[in-house]
Design an enzyme around this catalytic site. Structure first.
Site, PDB file in Angstrom:
ATOM      1  N   ARG A 238      42.677  51.640  51.528  1.00  0.00           N
ATOM      2  CA  ARG A 238      42.404  50.791  50.361  1.00  0.00           C
ATOM      3  C   ARG A 238      43.462  51.126  49.320  1.00  0.00           C
ATOM      4  O   ARG A 238      43.454  52.210  48.725  1.00  0.00           O
ATOM      5  CB  ARG A 238      40.996  51.054  49.818  1.00  0.00           C
ATOM      6  CG  ARG A 238      40.787  50.475  48.439  1.00  0.00           C
ATOM      7  CD  ARG A 238      39.344  50.393  48.041  1.00  0.00           C
ATOM      8  NE  ARG A 238      38.683  49.321  48.762  1.00  0.00           N
ATOM      9  CZ  ARG A 238      37.498  48.799  48.413  1.00  0.00           C
ATOM     10  NH1 ARG A 238      36.854  49.254  47.362  1.00  0.00           N
ATOM     11  NH2 ARG A 238      36.977  47.819  49.105  1.00  0.00           N
TER      12      ARG A 238
ATOM     13  N   HIS B 125      41.550  41.118  51.463  1.00  0.00           N
ATOM     14  CA  HIS B 125      40.412  41.980  51.849  1.00  0.00           C
ATOM     15  C   HIS B 125      39.787  41.414  53.128  1.00  0.00           C
ATOM     16  O   HIS B 125      38.663  40.916  53.126  1.00  0.00           O
ATOM     17  CB  HIS B 125      39.394  41.998  50.707  1.00  0.00           C
ATOM     18  CG  HIS B 125      38.383  43.098  50.797  1.00  0.00           C
ATOM     19  ND1 HIS B 125      38.407  44.089  51.760  1.00  0.00           N
ATOM     20  CD2 HIS B 125      37.284  43.381  50.024  1.00  0.00           C
ATOM     21  CE1 HIS B 125      37.392  44.918  51.578  1.00  0.00           C
ATOM     22  NE2 HIS B 125      36.697  44.514  50.539  1.00  0.00           N
TER      23      HIS B 125
ATOM     24  N   GLN C  98      36.105  42.299  54.486  1.00  0.00           N
ATOM     25  CA  GLN C  98      35.011  41.659  53.767  1.00  0.00           C
ATOM     26  C   GLN C  98      34.788  40.240  54.281  1.00  0.00           C
ATOM     27  O   GLN C  98      33.644  39.818  54.523  1.00  0.00           O
ATOM     28  CB  GLN C  98      35.323  41.626  52.260  1.00  0.00           C
ATOM     29  CG  GLN C  98      34.246  40.955  51.438  1.00  0.00           C
ATOM     30  CD  GLN C  98      32.946  41.734  51.436  1.00  0.00           C
ATOM     31  OE1 GLN C  98      32.933  42.920  51.128  1.00  0.00           O
ATOM     32  NE2 GLN C  98      31.832  41.085  51.785  1.00  0.00           N
TER      33      GLN C  98
ATOM     34  N   ASP D  62      33.140  36.482  42.948  1.00  0.00           N
ATOM     35  CA  ASP D  62      33.637  37.863  42.990  1.00  0.00           C
ATOM     36  C   ASP D  62      33.793  38.334  41.544  1.00  0.00           C
ATOM     37  O   ASP D  62      33.773  37.528  40.596  1.00  0.00           O
ATOM     38  CB  ASP D  62      34.981  37.909  43.747  1.00  0.00           C
ATOM     39  CG  ASP D  62      35.537  39.323  43.889  1.00  0.00           C
ATOM     40  OD1 ASP D  62      34.774  40.296  43.752  1.00  0.00           O
ATOM     41  OD2 ASP D  62      36.759  39.442  44.139  1.00  0.00           O
TER      42      ASP D  62
ATOM     43  N   CYS E 198      30.728  39.491  47.281  1.00  0.00           N
ATOM     44  CA  CYS E 198      31.111  40.659  48.088  1.00  0.00           C
ATOM     45  C   CYS E 198      30.613  41.960  47.482  1.00  0.00           C
ATOM     46  O   CYS E 198      30.550  42.971  48.175  1.00  0.00           O
ATOM     47  CB  CYS E 198      32.624  40.688  48.257  1.00  0.00           C
ATOM     48  SG  CYS E 198      33.509  40.758  46.683  1.00  0.00           S
TER      49      CYS E 198
ATOM     50  N   ARG F 193      29.256  44.389  56.718  1.00  0.00           N
ATOM     51  CA  ARG F 193      30.539  45.102  56.672  1.00  0.00           C
ATOM     52  C   ARG F 193      30.595  46.139  57.792  1.00  0.00           C
ATOM     53  O   ARG F 193      31.605  46.267  58.489  1.00  0.00           O
ATOM     54  CB  ARG F 193      30.697  45.801  55.316  1.00  0.00           C
ATOM     55  CG  ARG F 193      30.983  44.881  54.143  1.00  0.00           C
ATOM     56  CD  ARG F 193      32.354  44.250  54.247  1.00  0.00           C
ATOM     57  NE  ARG F 193      33.414  45.256  54.333  1.00  0.00           N
ATOM     58  CZ  ARG F 193      33.952  45.887  53.291  1.00  0.00           C
ATOM     59  NH1 ARG F 193      33.551  45.615  52.064  1.00  0.00           N
ATOM     60  NH2 ARG F 193      34.934  46.765  53.461  1.00  0.00           N
TER      61      ARG F 193
HETATM   62  N1  NVA Z   1      38.327  41.435  43.940  1.00  0.00           N
HETATM   63  C1  NVA Z   1      37.594  42.680  43.951  1.00  0.00           C
HETATM   64  C2  NVA Z   1      36.920  42.884  45.250  1.00  0.00           C
HETATM   65  C3  NVA Z   1      36.016  44.094  45.295  1.00  0.00           C
HETATM   66  C4  NVA Z   1      35.408  44.332  46.628  1.00  0.00           C
HETATM   67  C5  NVA Z   1      38.523  43.839  43.643  1.00  0.00           C
HETATM   68  O1  NVA Z   1      39.663  43.841  44.092  1.00  0.00           O
HETATM   69  O2  NVA Z   1      38.089  44.731  42.929  1.00  0.00           O
HETATM   70  N1   CP Z   2      32.879  44.721  48.763  1.00  0.00           N
HETATM   71  C1   CP Z   2      33.516  45.913  48.737  1.00  0.00           C
HETATM   72  O1   CP Z   2      34.588  46.097  49.302  1.00  0.00           O
HETATM   73  O2   CP Z   2      32.858  46.866  48.038  1.00  0.00           O
HETATM   74  P1   CP Z   2      33.407  48.311  47.618  1.00  0.00           P
HETATM   75  O3   CP Z   2      34.479  48.090  46.589  1.00  0.00           O
HETATM   76  O4   CP Z   2      32.218  49.026  47.049  1.00  0.00           O
HETATM   77  O5   CP Z   2      33.949  48.999  48.830  1.00  0.00           O
END
Ligand code: NVA
Ligand code: CP
Length: 324
Positions: free
Chosen positions: A113, A140, A143, A238, A279, A307
Site C-alpha cells: 500500500r 485499488h 477493493q 468513497d 469501500c 476483501r
Molecule cells: N480513496 C480512499 C480509499 C480508501 C480505501 C483513499 O485512498 O484513502
Molecule cells: N477499503 C480499504 O481499503 O480499507 P482500509 O483503508 O481500512 O484498508
C-alpha cells in the site's frame, strides 16, 4: 495445493498492479474462486502451508491489513506486517529495488500500500515473486474485485447493471471501478464536480469507455449527481479525504463535494432495489448520511468481508499462474 481448473489463456497475469492489466478471463476466474473459497473454506485451509506474504504499508489501514493477514492464516500461511516508517526503505537508506530483491529471497508474495503508483511498478519490476496492489493514489484493484463479488452475490449477475459513483472522481476507487466495471460488462456513471481536481483521469475514462461500448454498455462523467444516480442498480461513494489528501484541503473539498452527498433523496433516484456501497472508511454526514449507510440498502460490511475472500483467491491464482 488443491487442484483448480485452469481455464485462463496465456499470458497469465504475474502481478496485480491495476485491473487494466488483467483480461476478463483471469478476472472472472478469481471471482469464481473467491466464491468457492467463501463457500467451502475447509477445502482451502492448507493451500498456503509454509507460504509467507509480505505486507508493505506506507499508509494507514483497517480492512486491508486485517483481511490479508487473517486471509493468510485461514489458508494455512503466514503474513508479515511491514510499516515503512520503521524500515530502511522509509528512511531513505535502502532502495525499492534492493528491498524487494531481498524480500523475494524470503517470501512467496508481496502486497504493498503505497502513495506513488510508479513505486509499485518499480517493486514489480524487481521482485521475483508476485506483487499485489493494496492501494496506491491511482488505483485499488483488490477493493473493486471484492465489490464485484459483492454485486454478483446481491444481484445474481454483473452484465448490464449500472453502477453510479458519486463524489471525488479523481480517486483510486473511481479509477479501478471504471476499469473493472467496463471490463465485466457493467455501465458506469461518475457524478463529480467539474474541474481537473475532481474528474477521473481522462486516460482511464477513455479506456473504460472503449471497453464498455464494445460490450454494449456506457461510461458517463457528469457534474449532475441526480443524472449519475438515475436508474442505477448500485450507488457507490468513497471518502472525500483520501489518505494522501493534505488536511489543509479539507474545508475547500467538503464545500465542493457537499452537493454529491448521498442522502435518502438522492438514493431514491436510483432503482428501488439498488444497493448502496462504500469501500470504507466512512464519515457519516459527509459522503453519505447515516440513514443511507446504516439503512437496508447498504451492503458495506459484506464488501469488507469479501476483501478477504477475493484476496485469498488472488494470492492462490497468482502462485498458480506463476508455475503455469
Ligand atoms: N480513496 C480512499 C480509499 C480508501 C480505501 C483513499 O485512498 O484513502
Ligand atoms: N477499503 C480499504 O481499503 O480499507 P482500509 O483503508 O481500512 O484498508
Amino acid at each position: 495445493m488443491v487442484g483448480f481448473p485452469m481455464t485462463t489463456t496465456l499470458p497469465y497475469p504475474q502481478h496485480l498492479l491495476t485491473l487494466s492489466d488483467w483480461p476478463r478471463a483471469p478476472t472472472e476466474e478469481v471471482l469464481a474462486l473467491a466464491a468457492e473459497i467463501k463457500r467451502r473454506p475447509e477445502a482451502f485451509a492448507d493451500v498456503m502451508t509454509r507460504r509467507t506474504l509480505l505486507m508493505v504499508f506506507e499508509k494507514p489501514s483497517l480492512r486491508t491489513r486485517l483481511s490479508f493477514e487473517t486471509g493468510m492464516t485461514r489458508l494455512g500461511g503466514h503474513a508479515i506486517y511491514y510499516d515503512t516508517r520503521t524500515s530502511p526503505l522509509g528512511s531513505g537508506k535502502e532502495s525499492i529495488s534492493d528491498t524487494v530483491k531481498v524480500a523475494s529471497r524470503y517470501v512467496d508474495l508481496i502486497m504493498a500500500r503505497l502513495y506513488e503508483h510508479a513505486d509499485l511498478e518499480e517493486m514489480a519490476a524487481f521482485a521475483d515473486v508476485p506483487v499485489i496492489n493494496a492501494l496506491t493514489n491511482f488505483s485499488h484493484p483488490c477493493q473493486i474485485l471484492a465489490d464485484l463479488l459483492t454485486i454478483q452475490e446481491k444481484k445474481g449477475r454483473l452484465d448490464g447493471l449500472k453502477l453510479a459513483f458519486v463524489g471525488d472522481g479523481l480517486n483510486n476507487i473511481t479509477h479501478s471501478l471504471l476499469t473493472g466495471c467496463s471490463r465485466l460488462g457493467l455501465s458506469m456513471a461518475v457524478g463529480c464536480p467539474d474541474g481537473e481536481g475532481f474528474r477521473p483521469d481522462p486516460s482511464v475514462v477513455a479506456e473504460a469507455r472503449g471497453e464498455a461500448e464494445g460490450l454494449g454498455q456506457s461510461v458517463v462523467v457528469t457534474a449532475d449527481p441526480a443524472e449519475a444516480v438515475a436508474d442505477a442498480d448500485i450507488v457507490y461513494v468513497d471518502s472525500w479525504m483520501s489518505y494522501h489528501i493534505p488536511a489543509e484541503e479539507r474545508e475547500a473539498r467538503v464545500a465542493a463535494l457537499r452537493p454529491y452527498q448521498v442522502d435518502a433523496a438522492l438514493m431514491a433516484r436510483a432503482r428501488s432495489d439498488a444497493i448502496f456501497m462504500n469501500c470504507l472508511p466512512a464519515m457519516r454526514g459527509f459522503e453519505q448520511t447515516a440513514e443511507v449507510i446504516d439503512g437496508p440498502q447498504s451492503v458495506v460490511f459484506d464488501q469488507a468481508e469479501n476483501r478477504m475472500h477475493v484476496q485469498n483467491a488472488i494470492m492462490v491464482k497468482l502462485l498458480e499462474w506463476r508455475r503455469a
